[in-house]
Write an enzyme that holds these catalytic residues in place. Structure first.
Site, mmCIF file in Angstrom:
data_model
loop_
_atom_site.group_PDB
_atom_site.id
_atom_site.type_symbol
_atom_site.label_atom_id
_atom_site.label_comp_id
_atom_site.label_asym_id
_atom_site.label_seq_id
_atom_site.Cartn_x
_atom_site.Cartn_y
_atom_site.Cartn_z
ATOM 1 N N CYS A 83 0.901 -1.163 -0.073
ATOM 2 C CA CYS A 83 -0.046 0.055 0.093
ATOM 3 C C CYS A 83 0.853 1.296 0.015
ATOM 4 O O CYS A 83 0.314 2.093 -0.330
ATOM 5 C CB CYS A 83 -0.856 -0.045 1.313
ATOM 6 N N HIS A 332 -8.857 4.676 -1.006
ATOM 7 C CA HIS A 332 -7.647 4.266 -0.849
ATOM 8 C C HIS A 332 -7.486 3.252 -2.094
ATOM 9 O O HIS A 332 -7.539 1.954 -1.974
ATOM 10 C CB HIS A 332 -7.560 3.491 0.383
#
Lengths: 385, 385
Positions: A83, A332
């Site tokens: 991420c 996200h």
């Protein structure tokens, strides 16, 4: 070492982009950054992306995207650190420009997450953890974070509802960001009633996935020319790692890699935490907001939620966070997130944020987290005087 | 720009490593490189890998491997450009060290390909091509290369059997390399009788997959100290791209990115093709040997096979290639291949190659190809005087 400046940014809305492929999304952000920088080309392309192979059956996306945007013959790479792939690509771009090997570079983060089956996305995200020792136990990525949050509640005596202020702030700030995934203000009552995903993480603790891309245009700071826009330099940029599996850490409630990368970045920038005017932190889950604030020197250990409850994370507070909605409400799209964060800091330093502007912001920080705190990049930007 | 030196190399055998995980394989190569460099740590780790997510359900391998080798707190990244991921990771490592951001870096290429089902590996490799326009037609990666080879035979009038000399040379050289996957010399008769995989590519035109890892240890060339081993600097390092889909190219028989990256690397090193003492080229398929030799200035267009038929690619020839077996016989663990190539050039310049030593080698070149010629990295190494 040559300092690096950001002269252009581009963002697509974070959304379910059924009508756009991975390359089209990335291209949209890149074209916006080129326009913003008043350039037509660059010498290198650095792409932050985590799951193109698993979810779109497409690797080699450096070439794919460079080809699509009409820049054959340049150098192009995909960089992956789960991420935090976006900020890792920025690290690579900074090294390329500061080494003198390139006079200009585009960094783009892109992720396409909503065309695959939810189980595929969940499986894909679990590859950020230790496949042999965490995922093999059936632990999804949200489950790992839930264990950390449960431990935090137990150790420091907070109630779950004390974390609501983080999510309420992010949702409120997203209202002023046209690129945000969610434009839905929430109340403490909404937070308290949200359904559980993996206790104690509820739907309103967790950031939504999405498709999105964001881009930056880098040049050596020495090449900055007087222009209409506020000029922005990268004053600090550092990355650090922790063990990949949370169970291997001495203290699962301390983000070692956040602390280490932030210390390095503060030192490079010659600043202290109280010099930071805003902080785009990585609120993939609300617990991560607390842990980041603590590791980076904005709160004592175990006191992250106190900052939120006291209103110190609001735009008018001591350390405004997630000023454009954060992961929780901007969304996200994993490999893109780190670049959204930095683009948002640029917007704040330029004074382009309208209703969510932090008044007089001169120094902004972004922190992008890969895995459950396993690989973390901290970036500090300064407005030039 | 600070020049970079290679002071350590490490390689695992290319094989079916059923007893070793991805992290163990990478660790084995890294520990060997650390020992060779007489170091115990480094500031950064750059990993070339293509398919860990798709085949091992593990991303975030920067942290995974740094954690495994006991180097917490460093920077660690995965870099992906399909089959040239290894050399792309080297590019990133070179930029990190030459920028002054690191005084030392480990670059490791690693790929674990033999634990998955063959169909999964074939699908994974196809992600190097254009998923929407090539793979979607059912074209596997070998099929794309077969179309290119067929076109080459048609255009220049060669027979399939004329390519045998490339494979015979690679198999012969692998006999002297303990890390090679295949230790089986072949004859022209074997080549002529090999079964077809995707006509005109036969089993003896195609490189075998495998599990493997190779590592390099980089430092600024200014920090070189007198030592027992021949010292090696990176005199040229350049990367370039072409369109990802072969059908988009003006000329499918010209490796534009090979020519462009080689020109840049020659210019950086201040040399001409005839100064190169050996060339570790990317013979994933025998057709690629011919195309690389032509694009890099060792043969006229359409005349690559002539070099092989005349014996000029042998150890004693004008331009020895695949001196340690090449992809064809050392094996092609995709993300690791580019690092094997560079480690092999280092071995040649140090004079460590025994029966396959190129006598008096002072300048060696490696070329790593991702996709069907879509992203290509050329590296030139020099022995210090």
């Amino acid at each position: 070492m040559q300092q690096v400046a950001i002269i252009g940014i581009g963002q697509t809305p974070v959304d379910e982009h059924w009508d756009k492929t991975l390359r089209e999304l990335a291209g949209e952000a890149i074209f916006a950054a080129l326009k913003d920088a008043d350039r037509t080309s660059a010498e290198g392309l650095f792409i932050g992306n985590m799951m193109s192979g698993m979810l779109s059956r497409q690797e080699n996306i450096g070439v794919l995207i460079a080809d699509w945007i009409g820049l054959p013959g340049i150098e192009a790479y995909k960089i992956e650190t789960a991420c935090s792939s976006g900020a890792a690509a920025l690290r690579a771009g900074i090294m390329a420009v500061s080494s003198g090997q390139m006079e200009s570079a585009i960094v783009v983060g892109v992720e396409k997450m909503t065309e695959s089956l939810p189980i595929e996305t969940t499986e894909g995200l679990a590859t950020a953890s230790d496949a042999d020792y965490e995922a093999a136990q059936g632990l999804s990525f949200v489950a790992i974070n839930a264990l950390v949050m449960q431990r935090y509640l137990h150790t420091y005596g907070w109630k779950h509802t004390d974390f609501g202020a983080f999510s309420i702030n992010s949702h409120a700030n997203a209202m002023g960001n046209p690129f945000a995934r969610l434009h839905e203000p929430i109340t403490q009552k909404d937070y308290n009633q949200a359904r559980m995903i993996a206790a104690p993480i509820s739907l309103l603790d967790a950031s939504p996935t999405g498709d999105g891309a964001a881009a930056l245009y880098l040049i050596p700071a020495n090449n900055l020319r007087p222009g209409a826009k506020q000029q922005i330099t990268i004053a600090g940029s550092a990355s650090a790692i922790d063990s990949i599996a949370v169970h291997s850490r001495k203290d699962p409630l301390w983000l070692f890699a956040a602390a280490r990368s932030a210390e390095k970045a503060y030192s490079q920038a010659g600043i202290q935490p109280n010099d930071v005017d805003l902080f785009e932190l990585h609120d993939a889950f609300s617990i991560m907001s607390a842990l980041s604030l603590e590791a980076c020197g904005f709160a004592e250990r175990g006191q992250g939620p106190r900052l939120a409850l006291d209103g110190q994370i609001l735009l008018s507070g001591k350390i405004p966070i997630t000023t454009r909605g954060g992961l929780k409400a901007r969304g996200h799209p994993v490999g893109a997130t780190g670049i959204y964060q930095v683009a948002e800091v640029v917007q704040q330093l330029r004074g382009e944020c309208g209703s969510t502007q932090v008044e007089g912001a001169k120094i902004g920080m972004a922190q992008n987290i890969g895995g459950s705190g396993s690989t973390i990049v901290t970036t500090i930007l300064k407005a030039c005087h």
